[in-house]
Design a protein around this motif. Sequence first.
Motif, short mmCIF file in Angstrom:
data_model
loop_
_atom_site.label_atom_id
_atom_site.label_comp_id
_atom_site.label_asym_id
_atom_site.label_seq_id
_atom_site.Cartn_x
_atom_site.Cartn_y
_atom_site.Cartn_z
N VAL A 184 15.66 18.73 -13.98
CA VAL A 184 14.41 17.97 -13.90
C VAL A 184 13.73 18.38 -12.60
O VAL A 184 14.31 18.24 -11.53
N GLU A 185 12.53 18.89 -12.71
CA GLU A 185 11.87 19.52 -11.55
C GLU A 185 11.77 18.59 -10.36
O GLU A 185 12.04 18.99 -9.22
N GLN A 186 11.39 17.31 -10.58
CA GLN A 186 11.15 16.43 -9.45
C GLN A 186 12.41 15.80 -8.88
O GLN A 186 12.37 15.12 -7.86
N ALA A 187 13.56 16.01 -9.54
CA ALA A 187 14.82 15.42 -9.05
C ALA A 187 15.40 16.27 -7.93
O ALA A 187 15.31 17.51 -7.95
N PRO A 188 16.02 15.64 -6.93
CA PRO A 188 16.65 16.41 -5.84
C PRO A 188 17.89 17.12 -6.34
O PRO A 188 18.53 16.68 -7.30
N PRO A 189 18.29 18.23 -5.69
CA PRO A 189 19.51 18.93 -6.11
C PRO A 189 20.78 18.11 -5.90
O PRO A 189 21.79 18.35 -6.56
N VAL A 190 20.73 17.15 -4.99
CA VAL A 190 21.86 16.24 -4.79
C VAL A 190 21.32 14.98 -4.12
O VAL A 190 20.45 15.05 -3.24
N ASN A 191 21.78 13.82 -4.59
CA ASN A 191 21.41 12.54 -3.98
C ASN A 191 22.43 12.23 -2.89
O ASN A 191 23.54 11.77 -3.17
N GLN A 192 22.05 12.50 -1.66
CA GLN A 192 23.01 12.43 -0.57
C GLN A 192 23.58 11.03 -0.37
O GLN A 192 24.73 10.90 0.10
N ASP A 193 22.83 10.00 -0.73
CA ASP A 193 23.33 8.64 -0.55
C ASP A 193 24.44 8.28 -1.53
O ASP A 193 25.10 7.26 -1.39
N GLN A 194 24.68 9.15 -2.54
CA GLN A 194 25.73 8.89 -3.52
C GLN A 194 27.00 9.71 -3.26
O GLN A 194 27.98 9.60 -4.00
N VAL A 195 27.00 10.53 -2.21
CA VAL A 195 28.15 11.37 -1.90
C VAL A 195 29.27 10.52 -1.32
O VAL A 195 29.07 9.77 -0.36
N LEU A 196 30.46 10.61 -1.90
CA LEU A 196 31.61 9.83 -1.46
C LEU A 196 32.35 10.52 -0.31
O LEU A 196 32.12 11.71 -0.04
N ASN A 197 33.24 9.79 0.31
CA ASN A 197 34.09 10.36 1.37
C ASN A 197 35.37 10.88 0.73
O ASN A 197 36.43 10.27 0.80
#
Length: 266
Positions: A184-197
């Motif tokens: 999806v063009e407007q979506a970011p390549p990764v949602n950084q706030d969802q990255v786990l530890n």
Amino acid sequence: MSLAMLLFVLVSGVVWAVDKWYLARRRKQGERQSDEVELFAGLFPVIAVVFLVRSFLFEPFTIPSSSMRPGLEPGDFILVNRFSYGIRVPVLNTVLIETGKPQRGDVMVFRYPVDPKTDFIKRVVGLPGDTVTYRNKQLTVNGKSVTQVALAEGSYVRDNSANLIPVQRFKETTATRSYLVQTVEQAPPVNQDQVLNFPYRDNCQYDDSGFTCKVPAGHYFMMGDNRDDSSDGRYWGFVPDENIVGKATLIWMNIGAFSRIGTSIQ
């Protein structure tokens, strides 16, 4: 599931042995025995065969989400080849006999690292030792961009508000296979706030354009083909070898789309 089946096989096997070598003799002598015991003992051969097939040959799996679109759809029932990546000890899942290793581009079922009781399905994009980069929707492995050709036809998906959003589909090609992905063009390549530890989190670097990860030894990096709607290695990290279930090979049923039956998985 494997542990539960193993326990059931063992219990029914004991009952079967007792029935065959002890209770059967007493029945011949005219003693009445419990029908339930005889019925339970009769289940052992069937359960044993099912357990052996699921553990060493093929296991059924249902596609639960849209993360592998456009190649796999929710509702697809697929066969997972359990011996493609080694004959493994049931429950422990350690390799007993080496038969092969995952290759880039394979569609693999594995135990979700965050919750090993749950099975996930994604595509292998990084092998042990690889450096995987995904920036601006372009996948790169060890500094070499994965060949990506845009397809002319358009497609749409619905967002959480039921609005239609256009998606772009691409044909990606690795050394071993070609397959379709969508973004999806407007979506970011990764949602950084969802990255786990996750374990080996220090092997990854994130920024607004994407990420780079170095795959540790004995691990694999997985991504969904529906790149902007997939919970995958970008967010929860690497898949250890002992979590591997097998290689997805064939769609054997889809109640809502019979035309998909028999389709091989690319």
